[in-house]
Design a protein around this motif. Sequence first.
Motif, PDB file in Angstrom:
ATOM      1  N   MET A   1     -11.238  59.335 -11.772  1.00  9.22           N
ATOM      2  CA  MET A   1      -9.966  59.956 -11.074  1.00  9.22           C
ATOM      3  C   MET A   1     -10.463  60.979  -9.884  1.00  9.22           C
ATOM      4  O   MET A   1     -11.382  61.715 -10.111  1.00  9.22           O
ATOM      5  N   ALA A   2      -9.480  61.093  -8.952  1.00  9.15           N
ATOM      6  CA  ALA A   2     -10.038  61.673  -7.802  1.00  9.15           C
ATOM      7  C   ALA A   2      -9.699  63.356  -8.314  1.00  9.15           C
ATOM      8  O   ALA A   2      -8.789  63.655  -8.915  1.00  9.15           O
ATOM      9  N   ASP A   3     -10.571  64.048  -7.726  1.00 10.42           N
ATOM     10  CA  ASP A   3     -10.516  65.442  -7.692  1.00 10.42           C
ATOM     11  C   ASP A   3      -9.249  66.210  -7.162  1.00 10.42           C
ATOM     12  O   ASP A   3      -9.020  66.096  -5.814  1.00 10.42           O
ATOM     13  N   LEU A   4      -8.304  66.760  -8.009  1.00 13.34           N
ATOM     14  CA  LEU A   4      -7.079  67.010  -7.598  1.00 13.34           C
ATOM     15  C   LEU A   4      -7.122  68.399  -6.804  1.00 13.34           C
ATOM     16  O   LEU A   4      -6.260  69.167  -6.311  1.00 13.34           O
ATOM     17  N   GLY A   5      -8.410  68.875  -6.970  1.00 14.93           N
ATOM     18  CA  GLY A   5      -8.624  70.449  -6.070  1.00 14.93           C
ATOM     19  C   GLY A   5      -8.659  70.032  -4.684  1.00 14.93           C
ATOM     20  O   GLY A   5      -8.440  71.093  -3.885  1.00 14.93           O
ATOM     21  N   ASN A   6      -8.633  69.010  -4.358  1.00 16.24           N
ATOM     22  CA  ASN A   6      -8.868  68.602  -2.936  1.00 16.24           C
ATOM     23  C   ASN A   6      -7.102  68.124  -2.448  1.00 16.24           C
ATOM     24  O   ASN A   6      -6.407  67.300  -3.137  1.00 16.24           O
ATOM     25  N   PRO A   7      -6.856  68.955  -1.693  1.00 17.12           N
ATOM     26  CA  PRO A   7      -5.242  68.819  -1.239  1.00 17.12           C
ATOM     27  C   PRO A   7      -4.676  67.444  -0.807  1.00 17.12           C
ATOM     28  O   PRO A   7      -3.701  67.123  -1.337  1.00 17.12           O
ATOM     29  N   GLN A   8      -5.553  66.651  -0.372  1.00 16.14           N
ATOM     30  CA  GLN A   8      -5.067  65.277   0.051  1.00 16.14           C
ATOM     31  C   GLN A   8      -5.081  64.535  -1.149  1.00 16.14           C
ATOM     32  O   GLN A   8      -3.905  63.775  -1.138  1.00 16.14           O
ATOM     33  N   ASN A   9      -5.693  64.579  -2.176  1.00 20.19           N
ATOM     34  CA  ASN A   9      -5.770  63.925  -3.373  1.00 20.19           C
ATOM     35  C   ASN A   9      -4.068  64.411  -4.129  1.00 20.19           C
ATOM     36  O   ASN A   9      -3.527  63.749  -4.784  1.00 20.19           O
ATOM     37  N   THR A  10      -4.013  65.820  -4.169  1.00 19.47           N
ATOM     38  CA  THR A  10      -2.804  66.285  -4.737  1.00 19.47           C
ATOM     39  C   THR A  10      -1.466  65.558  -3.880  1.00 19.47           C
ATOM     40  O   THR A  10      -0.653  65.331  -4.769  1.00 19.47           O
ATOM     41  N   ILE A  11      -1.711  65.570  -2.701  1.00 22.33           N
ATOM     42  CA  ILE A  11      -0.437  65.075  -1.947  1.00 22.33           C
ATOM     43  C   ILE A  11      -0.145  63.590  -2.568  1.00 22.33           C
ATOM     44  O   ILE A  11       0.876  63.098  -2.618  1.00 22.33           O
ATOM     45  N   ALA A  12      -1.337  62.960  -2.574  1.00 18.67           N
ATOM     46  CA  ALA A  12      -1.205  61.360  -2.974  1.00 18.67           C
ATOM     47  C   ALA A  12      -0.676  61.359  -4.177  1.00 18.67           C
ATOM     48  O   ALA A  12       0.350  60.488  -4.386  1.00 18.67           O
ATOM     49  N   ASP A  87      -1.147  60.029 -16.254  1.00 18.48           N
ATOM     50  CA  ASP A  87      -1.701  59.210 -15.422  1.00 18.48           C
ATOM     51  C   ASP A  87      -2.983  59.753 -14.653  1.00 18.48           C
ATOM     52  O   ASP A  87      -4.093  59.325 -14.907  1.00 18.48           O
ATOM     53  N   THR A  88      -2.853  61.118 -14.155  1.00 17.73           N
ATOM     54  CA  THR A  88      -4.166  61.984 -13.742  1.00 17.73           C
ATOM     55  C   THR A  88      -5.197  62.191 -14.710  1.00 17.73           C
ATOM     56  O   THR A  88      -6.372  62.368 -14.435  1.00 17.73           O
ATOM     57  N   LEU A  89      -4.881  62.378 -15.881  1.00 17.40           N
ATOM     58  CA  LEU A  89      -5.895  62.622 -17.028  1.00 17.40           C
ATOM     59  C   LEU A  89      -6.363  61.409 -17.935  1.00 17.40           C
ATOM     60  O   LEU A  89      -6.936  61.453 -18.977  1.00 17.40           O
ATOM     61  N   LYS A  90      -5.962  60.053 -17.436  1.00 17.57           N
ATOM     62  CA  LYS A  90      -6.269  59.286 -18.274  1.00 17.57           C
ATOM     63  C   LYS A  90      -7.578  58.814 -18.745  1.00 17.57           C
ATOM     64  O   LYS A  90      -7.764  58.233 -19.844  1.00 17.57           O
ATOM     65  N   GLN A  91      -8.424  59.278 -17.871  1.00 14.02           N
ATOM     66  CA  GLN A  91     -10.134  58.911 -18.079  1.00 14.02           C
ATOM     67  C   GLN A  91     -10.283  59.968 -19.399  1.00 14.02           C
ATOM     68  O   GLN A  91     -11.654  59.604 -19.745  1.00 14.02           O
ATOM     69  N   TYR A  92      -9.697  60.827 -19.658  1.00 15.43           N
ATOM     70  CA  TYR A  92     -10.249  61.822 -20.572  1.00 15.43           C
ATOM     71  C   TYR A  92      -9.693  61.624 -22.318  1.00 15.43           C
ATOM     72  O   TYR A  92      -8.461  61.335 -21.887  1.00 15.43           O
ATOM     73  N   GLN A  93     -10.408  61.577 -23.211  1.00 14.84           N
ATOM     74  CA  GLN A  93     -10.051  61.389 -24.336  1.00 14.84           C
ATOM     75  C   GLN A  93      -9.717  62.791 -25.138  1.00 14.84           C
ATOM     76  O   GLN A  93      -9.283  62.775 -26.245  1.00 14.84           O
ATOM     77  N   ASN A  94     -10.335  63.656 -24.476  1.00  8.50           N
ATOM     78  CA  ASN A  94     -10.107  65.190 -25.163  1.00  8.50           C
ATOM     79  C   ASN A  94      -8.974  65.958 -24.738  1.00  8.50           C
ATOM     80  O   ASN A  94      -9.240  67.306 -24.650  1.00  8.50           O
ATOM     81  N   ILE A  95      -8.077  65.493 -24.395  1.00  4.25           N
ATOM     82  CA  ILE A  95      -6.776  66.249 -23.944  1.00  4.25           C
ATOM     83  C   ILE A  95      -5.480  65.836 -24.737  1.00  4.25           C
ATOM     84  O   ILE A  95      -5.361  64.585 -25.100  1.00  4.25           O
ATOM     85  N   ASP A  96      -4.923  66.796 -25.133  1.00  2.00           N
ATOM     86  CA  ASP A  96      -3.464  66.773 -25.967  1.00  2.00           C
ATOM     87  C   ASP A  96      -2.446  67.423 -24.706  1.00  2.00           C
ATOM     88  O   ASP A  96      -2.743  68.635 -24.473  1.00  2.00           O
ATOM     89  N   ILE A  97      -1.676  66.346 -24.252  1.00  2.00           N
ATOM     90  CA  ILE A  97      -0.357  67.077 -23.612  1.00  2.00           C
ATOM     91  C   ILE A  97       0.457  67.185 -24.293  1.00  2.00           C
ATOM     92  O   ILE A  97       1.179  66.272 -25.021  1.00  2.00           O
ATOM     93  N   ILE A  98       1.252  68.294 -24.561  1.00  2.00           N
ATOM     94  CA  ILE A  98       2.447  68.786 -25.182  1.00  2.00           C
ATOM     95  C   ILE A  98       3.662  69.100 -24.456  1.00  2.00           C
ATOM     96  O   ILE A  98       3.540  70.070 -23.336  1.00  2.00           O
ATOM     97  N   HIS A  99       4.737  68.458 -24.507  1.00  2.00           N
ATOM     98  CA  HIS A  99       5.764  68.667 -23.780  1.00  2.00           C
ATOM     99  C   HIS A  99       6.550  69.600 -24.265  1.00  2.00           C
ATOM    100  O   HIS A  99       6.984  69.617 -25.499  1.00  2.00           O
ATOM    101  N   GLY A 100       6.603  71.088 -23.813  1.00  2.29           N
ATOM    102  CA  GLY A 100       7.294  72.025 -24.326  1.00  2.29           C
ATOM    103  C   GLY A 100       7.272  73.325 -23.736  1.00  2.29           C
ATOM    104  O   GLY A 100       6.538  73.509 -22.566  1.00  2.29           O
ATOM    105  N   ASP A 101       8.108  74.432 -24.052  1.00  4.61           N
ATOM    106  CA  ASP A 101       7.920  75.653 -23.504  1.00  4.61           C
ATOM    107  C   ASP A 101       6.915  76.475 -24.657  1.00  4.61           C
ATOM    108  O   ASP A 101       6.918  76.671 -25.651  1.00  4.61           O
ATOM    109  N   ILE A 102       6.056  77.200 -23.677  1.00  4.00           N
ATOM    110  CA  ILE A 102       5.019  77.844 -24.345  1.00  4.00           C
ATOM    111  C   ILE A 102       5.258  79.305 -25.020  1.00  4.00           C
ATOM    112  O   ILE A 102       4.942  79.607 -26.027  1.00  4.00           O
TER     113      ILE A 102
END
Length: 296
Positions: A1-12, A87-102
Amino acid sequence: MADLGNPQNTIAVLQKHQFHFQKKYGQNFLIDTHVLDKIIRASDIQDEDLVLEIGPGIGTMTQYLCEHARQVVAVEIDHALIPILEDTLKQYQNIDIIHGDILKIDIHKIVQEKNQGKPIKVVANLPYYITTPIIMGLFESHVPIDSITVMVQKEVADRMGMGPGSKEYGALSLAVQYYAAPELIANVPPNCFMPRPKVGSAVIRLVRHSKPPVQVEDESFLFKVIRASFNQRRKTLANGLNNAGEIPLTKEQIEQSLQELGFLPSIRGETLNLEEFAALSNLMKQKISAGNEERE
Ligand code: SAM
């Protein structure tokens, strides 16, 4: 996955998912790899660490965190960002995404389930509209935390390190200093974000004290006293405490407490330091307990 720290990739990514920024959620995404590197370096993540990220956005910093930590838990409130993160994190196995209010999520449970109750590291580019409740909540709930490395509004970063005599000094300064040693890592200008925020930003690191710098009988009472003292800045401390409604002492008893500690009746809350607030809350607590015993 492209580095999202790069503005072009963020825009894409934003275009691909037709994402619309939600102002109400304080969405300013980082687009500067140098700043991201600085945050990662300062947060001192080790291979075995569990990192909690608050507000991953499109996953820019999350990518960096996943590269360094054993496990990352990212809590995001905006449902529109969840499929983007998947989508952007699909290559990582060590991530849990929680949809919620911190502010509503049970962080203790996350720490128990995913880190066997051991201290976690918090790393985030915070939504500025709730910086104070997030930081106070993390500390006051006594979640096992090793350190907090966060991007905040510059002015808030300044407030954290302040002492009496400055107009920025307040409840947040005292809470931060009670629980942790604040350290300024970097000042970050608006052009490092998309969209650009109207205010300057700063990365700070808060390392939790192993033992608080002052001794208090009842920590939650100390913070009631501190909050009451700053709620009405133009009033004297005695009036502020008396009007708060949370402190079961009469105005005379409050004034007597201040006098016993050698304070003038006209003193204002903003002139007291942490040690003085600790002494005042301990004394008032004793008076409340003595009153309760008399009634029993
Ligand atoms: N981490 C991303 C970055 O650095 O590019 C985004 C940072 S942005 C300043 C703040 C993020 O927090 C947004 O994604 C926003 O939707 C999210 N957010 C706002 N309020 C939240 C809440 N109460 N709970 C969890 N996430 C929240």
